[in-house]
Design an enzyme around this catalytic site. Structure first.
Site, short mmCIF file in Angstrom:
data_model
loop_
_atom_site.label_atom_id
_atom_site.label_comp_id
_atom_site.label_asym_id
_atom_site.label_seq_id
_atom_site.Cartn_x
_atom_site.Cartn_y
_atom_site.Cartn_z
N ARG A 15 -19.37 33.18 -2.50
CA ARG A 15 -18.32 32.33 -1.94
C ARG A 15 -17.66 32.94 -0.70
O ARG A 15 -16.91 32.28 0.00
CB ARG A 15 -17.28 32.01 -3.04
CG ARG A 15 -17.82 31.08 -4.11
CD ARG A 15 -16.99 31.13 -5.40
NE ARG A 15 -17.35 32.29 -6.24
CZ ARG A 15 -16.82 32.51 -7.46
NH1 ARG A 15 -15.92 31.68 -7.95
NH2 ARG A 15 -17.19 33.56 -8.17
N GLN A 75 -27.04 47.83 -11.57
CA GLN A 75 -27.48 46.56 -12.17
C GLN A 75 -28.47 45.95 -11.18
O GLN A 75 -28.07 45.47 -10.12
CB GLN A 75 -26.28 45.62 -12.38
CG GLN A 75 -26.65 44.32 -13.07
CD GLN A 75 -25.55 43.26 -12.95
OE1 GLN A 75 -24.65 43.34 -12.12
NE2 GLN A 75 -25.64 42.24 -13.79
N GLY A 80 -25.03 38.12 -14.39
CA GLY A 80 -23.76 37.76 -15.01
C GLY A 80 -22.94 38.98 -15.40
O GLY A 80 -23.45 40.11 -15.45
N GLU A 152 -15.80 28.92 -19.19
CA GLU A 152 -15.86 28.97 -17.73
C GLU A 152 -15.62 27.58 -17.16
O GLU A 152 -15.95 26.57 -17.76
CB GLU A 152 -17.23 29.49 -17.28
CG GLU A 152 -17.46 30.95 -17.58
CD GLU A 152 -16.36 31.85 -17.05
OE1 GLU A 152 -16.15 31.91 -15.83
OE2 GLU A 152 -15.68 32.50 -17.88
N ASN A 167 -8.45 33.45 -18.17
CA ASN A 167 -8.99 34.78 -18.43
C ASN A 167 -8.90 35.58 -17.13
O ASN A 167 -9.35 35.11 -16.08
CB ASN A 167 -10.46 34.63 -18.86
CG ASN A 167 -11.17 35.96 -18.94
OD1 ASN A 167 -10.56 36.99 -19.20
ND2 ASN A 167 -12.48 35.93 -18.72
N ASN A 225 -12.22 35.51 -4.62
CA ASN A 225 -13.61 35.03 -4.56
C ASN A 225 -14.00 34.45 -3.21
O ASN A 225 -15.15 34.10 -3.00
CB ASN A 225 -13.84 33.97 -5.64
CG ASN A 225 -13.72 34.58 -7.04
OD1 ASN A 225 -14.43 35.52 -7.37
ND2 ASN A 225 -12.78 34.08 -7.83
N ALA A 421 5.41 65.50 46.46
CA ALA A 421 4.98 64.13 46.14
C ALA A 421 3.73 63.79 46.93
O ALA A 421 3.57 64.19 48.08
CB ALA A 421 6.10 63.16 46.48
#
Ligand code: UD1
Ligand code: MG
Length: 467
Positions: A15, A75, A80, A152, A167, A225, A421
């Protein structure tokens, strides 16, 4: 109570529509994951494990750099949140204590909430929250105090979608029971994923205790998200940081327009005017003033320093009582000792200005050291770059640098000297010396009236050449 923390951070973050993994998207200059690891640490976790997957190299590289003792587990496929936890099974084999699971995309989590769920008795403690808009979150289905299941959004009925208790994705588990229950987890749902919240059903079936704990507020558990939620989270986080400083004695004018990063420190009685940016490891002392439109990063500002409006400051040290601006650009390696002053339209880089040095207007001071009490006239430039290399200018104490002096580095000026100067100083100047290095003036006596007479002869005051 001792506990370990597992942070899920392997997801792609579809997303976000981004090439950067979601958990590395910055909030106030630090990746989301940085805040989650920090909170876990502050809560007292004995070990922090992060599940990495999508672009694991980038996430691992970040962890190695910022948190070398955090453990990464891999993973391979992102099937999931339940599947993500399985990736840590080997690492945690034999561990029979408590495991707190956090989401890498919930960066506002507070250490006290982590401790609270870690310390709440129960085989599965689930942190829930009342969401003003629950869209997108898993809904908590209850029968009074008992949680029956978590559904969900994509699997929820219209009636379930109306439930505002969500949740948070934050749980404490009996680790051994969790890994055992995960063996039974399936992916028969709308997304075909192994949902971690589904272990709740397995726990209930096995008569393991499931205990809900409601978060005091929704803000600290919100999930990020997409980039809209990122900006919402950033605002909340920034307000938290500013409030903490306000309560410790810092005054903010226009606090809404001040951007501040989490490692910035500010001392009591200091006034910060918005809009301004305070970034990185900037440390500002007590009784300082930072005017509007300043952008300060990785700098150390001691007590009683004034930074007037529109200053851009990077990796600079400003010692007590020094002052800069308005409109100054102080680049890396600049040091102003006590009472030194850099004024309007002055740029510095690797410039060391000793006590009381003044460079009030329109100068470039790069790769130089300027001795105590020296006055740098308007328009002074240290010509530090010959097109190939950078060279140093060393100016002694109590030197008077005339306006528009150019120092062709490498060059040295001795204590107490004066440069006239408009001088172009190409050779070292000894102590107590007047150096004049400019074309000698020629006076053509009487020539002015000749020119004026010629002008008068031309109609309309224009010269012939200009017609
Ligand atoms: C999840 C919860 C939802 C809860 C919400 C709170 C599930 C199924 N849903 O939804 O109930 O309301 O968080 O914010 O758990 N991740 C992995 N590997 C994966 C998938 C995800 O490591 O295979 C990580 C992600 O990087 C992320 C976290 O797990 O940090 C949560 O995943 P995400 O896809 O954001 O879940 P949500 O849809 O927000
Ligand atoms: Mg999420």
């Amino acid at each position: 109570m001792t506990f370990k923390v597992l942070i899920l951070a392997a997801g792609k973050g579809t997303r976000f529509k981004s090439n950067l993994p979601k958990v590395l998207h910055p909030l106030l200059g630090k990746p989301m994951l940085w805040y989650v690891v920090k909170a876990a640490r502050e809560a007292g976790a004995e070990e922090v494990i992060v599940v990495v997957g999508h672009q694991r190299e980038r996430v691992e590289e970040f962890l190695r750099r910022e948190f070398p003792d955090v453990i990464a587990v891999y993973q391979k496929e992102q099937l999931g949140t339940g599947h993500a936890v399985m990736a840590a099974e080997e690492r945690l084999s034999g561990y029979r204590g408590r495991l707190v699971v956090l989401n890498g995309d919930s960066p506002l989590i507070l250490p006290e909430d982590i401790r609270r769920i870690a310390e709440t008795p129960g085989d599965m403690v689930v942190l829930t929250a009342k969401a003003p808009d629950p869209t997108g979150y898993g809904r908590v289905i209850r029968d009074d105090s008992e949680v029956l299941k978590i559904v969900e959004e994509k699997d929820a009925t219209e009636e379930e979608k109306r439930i505002s208790e969500v949740n948070t994705g934050i749980y404490a588990f009996d680790a051994a029971k969790l890994f055992d229950a995960l063996k039974e987890l399936d992916n028969k749902n709308a997304q075909g994923e192994y949902y971690l919240p589904d272990v709740l059903k397995i726990f209930k079936k096995r008569d393991y205790s499931v205990v809900p704990v409601i978060s005091k507020d929704f803000e600290s558990v919100m999930g990020v998200n997409n980039r809209y939620e990122l900006s919402v989270a950033e605002k909340i986080l920034k307000n938290r940081l500013i409030k903490k400083l306000q309560l410790s004695g810092v005054t903010f004018h226009n606090p809404n327009s001040v951007y501040i990063e989490p490692e910035v420190e500010v001392g009591r009685e200091t006034v910060i005017c918005g809009p301004s940016y305070l970034r990185g490891k900037t440390k500002i002392g007590q009784n300082c003033y930072v005017g509007p439109f300043c952008d300060i990063a990785d700098s150390e500002i001691e007590n009683g320093v004034t930074v007037e409006s529109h200053c851009w400051i990077r990796r600079t040290v400003l010692k007590s009582g020094s002052s800069v601006g308005p409109f100054a650009k102080l680049r890396e390696g600049t040091v102003l000792e006590e009472e030194a002053r850099v004024g309007t339209f002055v740029e510095t880089k690797k410039a060391y200005l000793e006590k009381g040095v003044k460079a009030n207007h329109l100068s470039y001071l790069g790769d130089c050291r300027i001795g105590e009490g020296t006055n740098v006239g308007a328009g002074t430039i240290t010509c530090n770059y010959d097109g190939f290399n950078k060279w140093k200018t060393e100016i002694g104490k109590d030197v008077f640098v005339g306006s528009n002096t150019l120092f062709i580095a490498p060059v040295k000026v001795g204590d107490g000297s004066i440069t006239a100067a408009g001088s172009v100083i190409t050779e070292d100047v000894p102590e107590n010396t007047l150096a004049v290095a400019r074309a000698k003036q020629v006076n053509y006596v009487g020539k002015a009236s000749v020119i004026k007479e010629r002008k008068r002869r031309v109609k309309g005051g224009h010269t012939e050449e200009n017609r």
